[in-house]
Design a protein around this motif. Sequence first.
Motif, mmCIF file in Angstrom:
data_model
loop_
_atom_site.group_PDB
_atom_site.id
_atom_site.type_symbol
_atom_site.label_atom_id
_atom_site.label_comp_id
_atom_site.label_asym_id
_atom_site.label_seq_id
_atom_site.Cartn_x
_atom_site.Cartn_y
_atom_site.Cartn_z
ATOM 1 N N LEU A 136 0.825 -1.207 0.000
ATOM 2 C CA LEU A 136 0.000 0.000 0.000
ATOM 3 C C LEU A 136 0.860 1.258 0.000
ATOM 4 C CD1 LEU A 136 -2.820 -1.202 2.410
ATOM 5 C CD2 LEU A 136 -2.975 -0.868 -0.071
ATOM 6 N N GLU A 137 1.995 1.217 0.689
ATOM 7 C CA GLU A 137 2.949 2.349 0.660
ATOM 8 C C GLU A 137 3.418 2.603 -0.773
ATOM 9 O OE1 GLU A 137 4.153 4.553 2.731
ATOM 10 O OE2 GLU A 137 3.808 3.799 4.751
ATOM 11 N N LYS A 138 3.689 1.524 -1.505
ATOM 12 C CA LYS A 138 4.154 1.668 -2.891
ATOM 13 C C LYS A 138 3.086 2.320 -3.766
ATOM 14 C CE LYS A 138 7.388 -2.189 -2.812
ATOM 15 N NZ LYS A 138 7.673 -3.558 -3.260
ATOM 16 N N GLN A 143 0.888 6.872 -6.581
ATOM 17 C CA GLN A 143 -0.382 7.546 -6.878
ATOM 18 C C GLN A 143 -0.881 8.245 -5.610
ATOM 19 O OE1 GLN A 143 -2.101 7.436 -9.967
ATOM 20 N NE2 GLN A 143 -0.190 6.571 -10.694
ATOM 21 N N PRO A 144 -0.267 9.369 -5.216
ATOM 22 C CA PRO A 144 -0.625 10.009 -3.952
ATOM 23 C C PRO A 144 -2.092 10.454 -3.857
ATOM 24 C CG PRO A 144 1.141 11.217 -5.073
ATOM 25 C CD PRO A 144 0.785 10.062 -5.930
ATOM 26 N N GLY A 145 -2.737 10.649 -4.960
ATOM 27 C CA GLY A 145 -4.127 11.087 -4.935
ATOM 28 C C GLY A 145 -5.141 9.950 -4.881
ATOM 29 N N MET A 146 -4.680 8.701 -4.851
ATOM 30 C CA MET A 146 -5.603 7.570 -4.845
ATOM 31 C C MET A 146 -6.179 7.391 -3.438
ATOM 32 S SD MET A 146 -5.091 3.579 -5.971
ATOM 33 C CE MET A 146 -4.657 3.918 -7.667
ATOM 34 N N LYS A 147 -7.414 7.848 -3.279
ATOM 35 C CA LYS A 147 -8.064 7.873 -1.966
ATOM 36 C C LYS A 147 -8.167 6.478 -1.349
ATOM 37 C CE LYS A 147 -12.141 9.603 0.363
ATOM 38 N NZ LYS A 147 -13.395 10.310 0.248
ATOM 39 N N GLN A 148 -8.561 5.482 -2.126
ATOM 40 C CA GLN A 148 -8.734 4.132 -1.597
ATOM 41 C C GLN A 148 -7.421 3.575 -1.049
ATOM 42 O OE1 GLN A 148 -11.850 2.136 -1.392
ATOM 43 N NE2 GLN A 148 -10.376 1.527 0.148
ATOM 44 N N ALA A 149 -6.333 3.821 -1.743
ATOM 45 C CA ALA A 149 -5.026 3.342 -1.275
ATOM 46 C C ALA A 149 -4.671 3.995 0.054
ATOM 47 C CB ALA A 149 -3.955 3.623 -2.315
ATOM 48 N N GLU A 168 -2.753 10.810 9.284
ATOM 49 C CA GLU A 168 -2.220 11.576 8.142
ATOM 50 C C GLU A 168 -2.770 11.028 6.824
ATOM 51 O OE1 GLU A 168 2.053 11.669 8.250
ATOM 52 O OE2 GLU A 168 2.067 12.352 10.331
ATOM 53 N N GLN A 169 -2.877 9.722 6.725
ATOM 54 C CA GLN A 169 -3.386 9.105 5.488
ATOM 55 C C GLN A 169 -4.859 9.455 5.291
ATOM 56 O OE1 GLN A 169 -1.426 7.767 3.223
ATOM 57 N NE2 GLN A 169 0.236 8.198 4.659
ATOM 58 N N TYR A 170 -5.614 9.480 6.381
ATOM 59 C CA TYR A 170 -7.039 9.801 6.274
ATOM 60 C C TYR A 170 -7.250 11.266 5.917
ATOM 61 C CZ TYR A 170 -7.997 5.247 8.394
ATOM 62 O OH TYR A 170 -8.074 3.917 8.650
ATOM 63 N N ARG A 171 -6.328 12.137 6.369
ATOM 64 C CA ARG A 171 -6.447 13.561 6.079
ATOM 65 C C ARG A 171 -6.111 13.900 4.626
ATOM 66 N NH1 ARG A 171 -2.762 15.413 10.121
ATOM 67 N NH2 ARG A 171 -3.637 14.248 11.811
ATOM 68 N N GLU A 172 -5.197 13.179 4.064
ATOM 69 C CA GLU A 172 -4.715 13.482 2.694
ATOM 70 C C GLU A 172 -5.801 13.343 1.677
ATOM 71 O OE1 GLU A 172 -1.584 14.586 1.822
ATOM 72 O OE2 GLU A 172 -1.058 14.673 3.922
#
Length: 172
Positions: A136-138, A143-149, A168-172
Amino acid sequence: HPLRAATTRLLRVRNVNERMRTDMRRAVVLILLFSSVLCAQQEALVAASRRGKQLLAAGRYAEAAKLYQGLVKKVPGNPGLLLNLGLAHHLAGQDREAVRNFQAALKIQPGILPALLFLGASYLRLGEPAKAEPPLEKVVASQPGMKQAREWLGEALAGLKRYRQAAEQYRE
């Protein structure tokens, strides 16, 4: 008798050349027949793969998995077919099988984002957040904008009690 010897040699050369031409013609015919058989097989495989995608879209995951298992046997080492087989297993709730297929696809072609994404998701459903985090980190890195990831990565991090990083992941 030198003329007779020269004539005999010339006739032998002609016979050899004729046999070579005949053999070449046969080889060309065989190649054409073989390539048409391969084309027919390829078309059948493409049609079967298309059918598998239709089954997935229709929610008939077990049928799709069975179809893709047959295709993987016919075309071993195809990362796309392994990915689709893994996806069918994942959607059917068969996460152990999905993990095996996603890993096999990634071994052949390491950067397949859907395989990484659903490998992580399968590990999450198996209750293995430590194994879910790296793929999932990869995906998030690529794809930093991929919400599901990001959501699944946040879930993995929360499962590892790394709540600040999860937030932080949930905020992005």
